[in-house]
Design a protein around this motif. Structure first.
Motif, mmCIF file in Angstrom:
data_model
loop_
_atom_site.group_PDB
_atom_site.id
_atom_site.type_symbol
_atom_site.label_atom_id
_atom_site.label_comp_id
_atom_site.label_asym_id
_atom_site.label_seq_id
_atom_site.Cartn_x
_atom_site.Cartn_y
_atom_site.Cartn_z
ATOM 1 N N LEU A 22 0.823 -1.212 0.000
ATOM 2 C CA LEU A 22 0.000 0.000 0.000
ATOM 3 C C LEU A 22 0.860 1.267 0.000
ATOM 4 O O LEU A 22 0.519 2.263 -0.640
ATOM 5 N N HIS A 23 1.962 1.205 0.693
ATOM 6 C CA HIS A 23 2.886 2.337 0.758
ATOM 7 C C HIS A 23 3.420 2.659 -0.644
ATOM 8 O O HIS A 23 3.425 3.810 -1.082
ATOM 9 N N TYR A 24 3.852 1.646 -1.366
ATOM 10 C CA TYR A 24 4.386 1.850 -2.714
ATOM 11 C C TYR A 24 3.292 2.262 -3.688
ATOM 12 O O TYR A 24 3.543 3.054 -4.601
ATOM 13 N N ALA A 25 2.088 1.759 -3.498
ATOM 14 C CA ALA A 25 0.972 2.173 -4.356
ATOM 15 C C ALA A 25 0.713 3.671 -4.192
ATOM 16 O O ALA A 25 0.467 4.387 -5.177
ATOM 17 N N PHE A 26 0.790 4.141 -2.958
ATOM 18 C CA PHE A 26 0.623 5.578 -2.718
ATOM 19 C C PHE A 26 1.738 6.375 -3.396
ATOM 20 O O PHE A 26 1.485 7.353 -4.099
ATOM 21 N N HIS A 27 2.981 5.943 -3.218
ATOM 22 C CA HIS A 27 4.087 6.678 -3.832
ATOM 23 C C HIS A 27 4.028 6.621 -5.356
ATOM 24 O O HIS A 27 4.367 7.603 -6.031
ATOM 25 N N ASP A 28 3.604 5.506 -5.907
ATOM 26 C CA ASP A 28 3.458 5.427 -7.364
ATOM 27 C C ASP A 28 2.406 6.423 -7.852
ATOM 28 O O ASP A 28 2.614 7.117 -8.848
ATOM 29 N N ALA A 29 1.280 6.494 -7.140
ATOM 30 C CA ALA A 29 0.230 7.440 -7.524
ATOM 31 C C ALA A 29 0.717 8.883 -7.381
ATOM 32 O O ALA A 29 0.435 9.728 -8.239
ATOM 33 N N LEU A 30 1.464 9.145 -6.328
ATOM 34 C CA LEU A 30 2.004 10.488 -6.125
ATOM 35 C C LEU A 30 2.993 10.852 -7.232
ATOM 36 O O LEU A 30 2.946 11.937 -7.803
ATOM 37 N N TRP A 31 3.872 9.918 -7.570
ATOM 38 C CA TRP A 31 4.860 10.176 -8.621
ATOM 39 C C TRP A 31 4.183 10.386 -9.974
ATOM 40 O O TRP A 31 4.547 11.288 -10.735
ATOM 41 N N GLN A 32 3.192 9.570 -10.265
ATOM 42 C CA GLN A 32 2.494 9.669 -11.548
ATOM 43 C C GLN A 32 1.692 10.962 -11.673
ATOM 44 O O GLN A 32 1.368 11.380 -12.785
ATOM 45 N N ALA A 33 1.414 11.616 -10.552
ATOM 46 C CA ALA A 33 0.661 12.874 -10.588
ATOM 47 C C ALA A 33 1.468 14.013 -11.196
ATOM 48 O O ALA A 33 0.895 15.028 -11.594
ATOM 49 N N GLY A 34 2.789 13.833 -11.285
ATOM 50 C CA GLY A 34 3.618 14.884 -11.868
ATOM 51 C C GLY A 34 3.591 16.175 -11.061
ATOM 52 O O GLY A 34 3.461 17.257 -11.634
ATOM 53 N N VAL A 35 3.702 16.069 -9.752
ATOM 54 C CA VAL A 35 3.656 17.241 -8.877
ATOM 55 C C VAL A 35 4.801 18.187 -9.242
ATOM 56 O O VAL A 35 5.972 17.788 -9.191
ATOM 57 N N PRO A 36 4.502 19.430 -9.640
ATOM 58 C CA PRO A 36 5.570 20.373 -9.979
ATOM 59 C C PRO A 36 6.527 20.561 -8.801
ATOM 60 O O PRO A 36 6.098 20.817 -7.676
ATOM 61 N N GLY A 37 7.806 20.396 -9.066
ATOM 62 C CA GLY A 37 8.815 20.565 -8.035
ATOM 63 C C GLY A 37 9.213 19.294 -7.319
ATOM 64 O O GLY A 37 10.224 19.265 -6.626
ATOM 65 N N LEU A 38 8.438 18.209 -7.468
ATOM 66 C CA LEU A 38 8.802 16.915 -6.875
ATOM 67 C C LEU A 38 9.760 16.231 -7.847
ATOM 68 O O LEU A 38 9.376 15.878 -8.957
ATOM 69 N N VAL A 39 11.017 16.091 -7.442
ATOM 70 C CA VAL A 39 12.022 15.562 -8.362
ATOM 71 C C VAL A 39 12.473 14.149 -8.033
ATOM 72 O O VAL A 39 13.192 13.533 -8.822
ATOM 73 N N GLY A 40 12.064 13.623 -6.895
ATOM 74 C CA GLY A 40 12.443 12.263 -6.553
ATOM 75 C C GLY A 40 11.766 11.776 -5.289
ATOM 76 O O GLY A 40 11.346 12.572 -4.445
ATOM 77 N N LEU A 41 11.635 10.457 -5.194
ATOM 78 C CA LEU A 41 11.078 9.791 -4.017
ATOM 79 C C LEU A 41 11.984 8.623 -3.671
ATOM 80 O O LEU A 41 12.354 7.847 -4.558
#
Length: 184
Positions: A22-41
């Motif tokens: 579930l943790h990785y599913a959340f991070h995958d969804a967050l990464w796929q959102a293309g949040v401006p300024g988020l450059v890595g997880l």
């Protein structure tokens, strides 16, 4: 570069496999959102988190962001739209969590094997502290500094590619990469 660092521990009785999924599913969804300024997880598994749950295994999430404005966008994106359900599912399985904001003080971003959490000794100037850390930076480490005393951890984190001997008392934490997105 800044890092929003979040430490969390699963509730008792929660299977690690389920929590991580579930943790990785959340991070995958967050990464796929293309949040401006988020450059890595990056997600690290820790045997213990000294400032949160001594003796309890947990996780350390590094959300690498361009600047403090990206922190607002990250916060908003984490709990809205397609990320809200994955966020709520993993949050419901967590026993506790805490966070801090760190800035890359010196060195280049690395994939660390050990994090040395340390404080500047009383009476030591920041300039002297930085000079004392220079050999480690030159040796491939990078130094992060806490921002505005946000977070329960010591003021500095030395990310090292291998075991080193920092010149000050530190809390070494072995890092096991569990999940990563973005630059390495």
């Amino acid at each position: 570069m800044l890092a929003y660092v979040f430490w969390h521990v699963p509730r008792a009785g929660v299977a690690a496999r389920d929590y991580e999924s579930l943790h990785y599913a959340f991070h995958d969804a967050l990464w796929q959102a293309g949040v401006p300024g988020l450059v890595g997880l990056r997600v690290y598994q820790l045997r213990a988190i000294p400032w949160l749950a001594p003796g309890d295994a947990g996780y350390e999430d590094w959300h690498l962001i361009d600047d403090s404005a990206a922190l607002d966008r990250l916060n908003e994106a984490a709990v809205t739209q397609a990320r809200q359900l994955p966020h709520d599912r993993i949050a419901a399985m967590a026993a506790s969590g805490t966070a801090g904001l760190y800035g890359l003080r010196s060195g280049a971003l690395i994939d660390p094997v050990v994090a040395y959490w340390l404080s500047k000794p009383a009476g030591t100037s920041y300039a002297s502290f930085d000079r004392s850390m220079r050999p480690f930076i030159d040796g491939g480490c990078c130094l992060w500094g806490r921002r505005m005393t946000l977070g329960p951890t010591p003021e500095f984190c030395l990310h090292a590619p291998e075991t080193v001997a920092p010149p000050y008392v530190s809390q070494p934490v072995a890092l096991a990469v569990r999940h990563s997105r973005g630059p390495r």
